[in-house]
Design a protein around this motif. Structure first.
Motif, PDB file in Angstrom:
ATOM      1  N   GLU A  92      35.463  -7.103 -20.080  1.00 31.33           N
ATOM      2  CA  GLU A  92      35.909  -6.923 -21.102  1.00 31.33           C
ATOM      3  C   GLU A  92      35.580  -8.428 -22.072  1.00 31.33           C
ATOM      4  O   GLU A  92      35.874  -9.183 -22.494  1.00 31.33           O
ATOM      5  CB  GLU A  92      36.714  -6.477 -21.433  1.00 31.33           C
ATOM      6  N   VAL A 142      33.386  -8.317 -28.103  1.00 31.43           N
ATOM      7  CA  VAL A 142      34.583  -7.961 -28.256  1.00 31.43           C
ATOM      8  C   VAL A 142      34.174  -6.000 -28.928  1.00 31.43           C
ATOM      9  O   VAL A 142      33.681  -4.890 -28.080  1.00 31.43           O
ATOM     10  CB  VAL A 142      35.913  -7.930 -29.318  1.00 31.43           C
ATOM     11  N   SER A 143      32.916  -6.024 -29.802  1.00 34.78           N
ATOM     12  CA  SER A 143      32.360  -5.199 -30.467  1.00 34.78           C
ATOM     13  C   SER A 143      32.126  -4.656 -29.063  1.00 34.78           C
ATOM     14  O   SER A 143      31.832  -2.914 -29.090  1.00 34.78           O
ATOM     15  CB  SER A 143      31.695  -5.395 -32.055  1.00 34.78           C
ATOM     16  N   PHE A 146      34.171  -2.901 -26.302  1.00 34.56           N
ATOM     17  CA  PHE A 146      34.756  -1.793 -27.090  1.00 34.56           C
ATOM     18  C   PHE A 146      34.089  -0.246 -27.622  1.00 34.56           C
ATOM     19  O   PHE A 146      34.881   0.024 -28.344  1.00 34.56           O
ATOM     20  CB  PHE A 146      36.440  -2.115 -27.530  1.00 34.56           C
ATOM     21  N   ALA A 148      33.726  -1.256 -31.058  1.00 35.09           N
ATOM     22  CA  ALA A 148      34.615  -1.561 -32.245  1.00 35.09           C
ATOM     23  C   ALA A 148      34.370  -3.076 -33.414  1.00 35.09           C
ATOM     24  O   ALA A 148      34.614  -3.262 -32.870  1.00 35.09           O
ATOM     25  CB  ALA A 148      36.250  -1.176 -31.636  1.00 35.09           C
ATOM     26  N   GLY A 151      38.100  -3.847 -34.388  1.00 29.73           N
ATOM     27  CA  GLY A 151      38.633  -4.285 -33.922  1.00 29.73           C
ATOM     28  C   GLY A 151      37.885  -6.184 -32.870  1.00 29.73           C
ATOM     29  O   GLY A 151      39.248  -7.163 -33.090  1.00 29.73           O
ATOM     30  N   LEU A 154      39.396  -8.104 -36.413  1.00 27.06           N
ATOM     31  CA  LEU A 154      40.997  -8.884 -35.702  1.00 27.06           C
ATOM     32  C   LEU A 154      41.102  -9.505 -34.639  1.00 27.06           C
ATOM     33  O   LEU A 154      42.242  -9.969 -34.981  1.00 27.06           O
ATOM     34  CB  LEU A 154      41.185  -7.051 -35.593  1.00 27.06           C
ATOM     35  N   PHE A 155      40.168  -9.549 -33.460  1.00 30.68           N
ATOM     36  CA  PHE A 155      40.583 -10.343 -32.626  1.00 30.68           C
ATOM     37  C   PHE A 155      40.633 -12.040 -32.693  1.00 30.68           C
ATOM     38  O   PHE A 155      41.005 -13.196 -32.607  1.00 30.68           O
ATOM     39  CB  PHE A 155      39.382 -10.150 -31.355  1.00 30.68           C
ATOM     40  N   SER A 176      29.541  -8.534 -35.851  1.00 25.87           N
ATOM     41  CA  SER A 176      29.920  -7.370 -35.054  1.00 25.87           C
ATOM     42  C   SER A 176      29.492  -6.286 -35.632  1.00 25.87           C
ATOM     43  O   SER A 176      29.177  -4.687 -34.200  1.00 25.87           O
ATOM     44  CB  SER A 176      31.694  -7.645 -35.419  1.00 25.87           C
TER      45      SER A 176
END
Length: 327
Positions: A92, A142-143, A146, A148, A151, A154-155, A176
């Motif tokens: 990650e 991040v997308s 995960f 997301a 997400g 938001l990160f 994303s």
């Protein structure tokens, strides 16, 4: 290869389990050595997850060589080798760092490592725009990790960029979405179902089946959560002290490589002992079950009025003759 050889050795009494274990340990040490050499002698900034470095860069701290293509190559190759070597490394953090490096390179249109200039995106060659691109790249990482997209937004909003505006929100959200779409397209083609966009991200925690439970079992769940929190706090405290110890004493590059080799050997030993023990236990259990079946079958046919069945069974099954005779 190692698994097949280990199963072959466990099924034979004359074969030693030590040989496949040495092969396993040798492969793990080789992969981990490659990863440690890339970081220790290639690009030290590629060590770790990369998330703290990207957060520092987005918040105004100039970290040298953190978004260079050399860092990207060492990061990607190192994490592949470390995971192949059996180390407990997640992908990650490296995905976030890799996305930030790619975004930084696109925004500049040139590479200082390769000494080449594509002469494109010259209007983006300022520090403010570069940081916005890095925030988009981190969110895309991040997308992809995960699955997301929200997400990722938001990160970048909560953990990444210090300066935020509405236009940056839509840009990060779009990057994303594109990252998640491309990942799903590749995974669906790899799994033999092109066009299936329901695949999760690269970090898959498995499927949690719905199970019924009683209300009083919630007390056990609460206790498990509290114990997990205490163990997590203890792990963090140990990690802080261990990190301070490494900063003080692990100053030489060769010593860092030897440290990784020792960790790889310990990881192999701790992971192989339960596997080999459980396999030996299953093998012995299977042998005991087969022997018990033979004895029970022999005892069932031995009767004062049916002695001739015993001789017929022994004639057809020579291997079980001794067991039947002992009865």
């Amino acid at each position: 290869m190692v698994r097949k050889y280990m199963l072959k050795c466990l099924n034979k009494e004359t074969c030693s389990v030590l040989i496949p274990w040495l092969v396993w340990a040798g492969l793990n040490i080789a992969f981990c050595t490659v990863a440690s050499v890339l970081v220790a002698f290639g690009e030290p900034v590629a060590a770790g997850s990369g998330i703290p470095e990207i957060k520092c860069y987005l918040n105004g701290v100039k970290v040298p060589r953190v978004v260079r293509i050399k860092t990207l190559l060492c990061k990607v190759t190192g994490i592949i080798a470390a995971v192949s070597g059996g180390l407990a490394c997640g992908k990650e953090g490296p995905m976030i760092h890799s996305g930030a490096v790619v975004a930084a390179g696109i925004s500049q249109g040139r590479s200082t490592t390769l000494a080449c200039d594509c002469k494109v995106f010259k209007d983006f060659r300022c520090d403010h725009v570069k940081r916005d691109f890095i925030a988009c790249g981190a969110a895309a990482g991040v997308s992809a990790a995960f699955g997301a997209p929200i997400g990722g937004v938001l990160f970048a909003l909560e953990e990444g960029a210090s300066f935020w505006n509405q236009s940056l929100t839509w840009r990060i959200f779009f990057s994303s979405l594109v990252s998640s779409f491309v990942l799903n397209t590749i995974l669906s083609s790899y799994k033999g179902s092109p066009g299936d966009l329901s695949n999760p991200g690269l970090a898959n925690f498995g499927l949690f089946e719905i199970s019924n439970y009683e209300w009083y079992e919630l007390i056990l769940f609460i206790i498990m959560g509290a114990v997990g929190g205490l163990l997590g706090a203890m792990f963090n405290e140990i990690n802080v002290k261990l990190s301070l110890f490494r900063i003080r004493h692990m100053k030489y590059r060769l010593l860092k490589v030897l440290e990784v080799v020792l960790v790889a050997l310990t990881s192999t030993l701790s992971g192989s002992v339960p596997c080999i023990s459980s396999r030996i236990a299953r093998t012995r259990k299977s042998g005991i079950t087969l022997q018990s079946f033979t004895i029970c079958r022999c005892s069932a046919i031995v009767d004062s009025t049916t002695r001739w069945r015993l001789s017929s069974y022994n004639h057809q099954n020579p291997q079980s003759k001794t067991s039947c005779t002992l009865l």
